[in-house]
Design an enzyme around this catalytic site. Structure first.
Site: not given
Ligand code: URA
Length: 243
Positions: A105
């Site tokens: 993310d």
């Molecule tokens: N899980 C999440 O919620 N975000 C990420 O970036 C990676 C795994």
């Protein structure tokens, strides 16, 4: 005029168009093992380590790159409103088709792998090295509130997430001395860690990925930096035979 094999090899490395690589081969200073290549008589070969105009290039069929992703970068070639992790890599990696093995993310930091080898990417994304789910991803999670023993237990026993047909389990959930959670997962669902943590009644304030399968983020690798890695731990095992 016939295109020299060396020019085709340079082009496969993302160093430019055919014409640009002709120009590099004939007009740049290229050294192999400290000796300058003479384009009239020498050829570049696979496996060579070259110094081209002062920059080192390993001539390989595929590249495998580990990045320390900083916050604020999208894992996308077409980012919407933010810079892309691909902006942090040199152009020759992009030109040869490097892709990210999964996504982090925008606000997540830590270990992100890239390659132009489809098999390597597939094994990491599917989580399977043989027929079993073997690629564990380990995250360090800062919770909005202190994590409780009950929350850790529920993560390992499995949580029921909206829109997921199966129960999702943590492969590990440990409380770290600083109060953060070390969470392991072997699947890669959308926003999986954030949704798992929300499902047990907490909230992710910060998320950092430390490990993907056999790869660990080097402690001395600064955010936005990258290193090339050996793919053997992922590629060397043939898929298990199905009985
Ligand atoms: N899980 C999440 O919620 N975000 C990420 O970036 C990676 C795994």
């Amino acid at each position: 005029m016939k295109v020299r094999p060396s020019v085709k090899i340079l082009q496969s490395q993302g160093l430019g168009s055919r014409r640009e690589c002709e120009n590099i081969f004939w007009n740049s200073e290229i050294f192999r093992n400290g000796i300058q290549i003479d384009p009239e008589i020498d050829e570049i070969s696979w496996g060579d380590t070259l110094l081209i105009d002062g920059n080192t290039f390993e001539i390989t069929q595929y590249k495998y790159v580990l990045m320390h992703k900083p916050a604020g970068y999208e894992t996308s070639h077409l980012p919407s409103h933010n810079p892309s992790v691909f902006d942090l890599l040199p152009k020759h990696y992009i030109k040869r088709g490097l892709q990210a093995a999964g996504r982090l993310d925008l606000d997540t930091t830590g270990l992100l792998l890239f390659s132009d080898d489809g098999q390597f990417i597939h094994r990491l994304i599917s989580g399977k090295v043989g027929t079993r789910q073997e690629i564990e991803k380990i995250y360090v999670v800062k919770g909005a509130r202190p994590f409780t023993e009950l929350q850790l237990k529920r993560l390992v026993e499995g949580v029921d997430l909206d829109d997921e047909p199966e129960i999702i389990y943590a492969s590990r959930a440990n409380l770290l001395p600083d109060g953060q959670l070390e969470l392991g997962i072997t699947t890669g669902k959308y926003h999986q860690v954030k949704r798992m943590v929300a499902a047990v009644g907490n909230h992710v304030d910060a998320l950092h990925r430390r490990v993907v399968g056999p790869y660990e983020l080097p402690v001395d690798l600064a955010p936005a930096s990258y290193v090339e890695v050996d793919p053997a731990p992922v590629l060397s095992r043939a898929p298990d035979k199905v009985a």
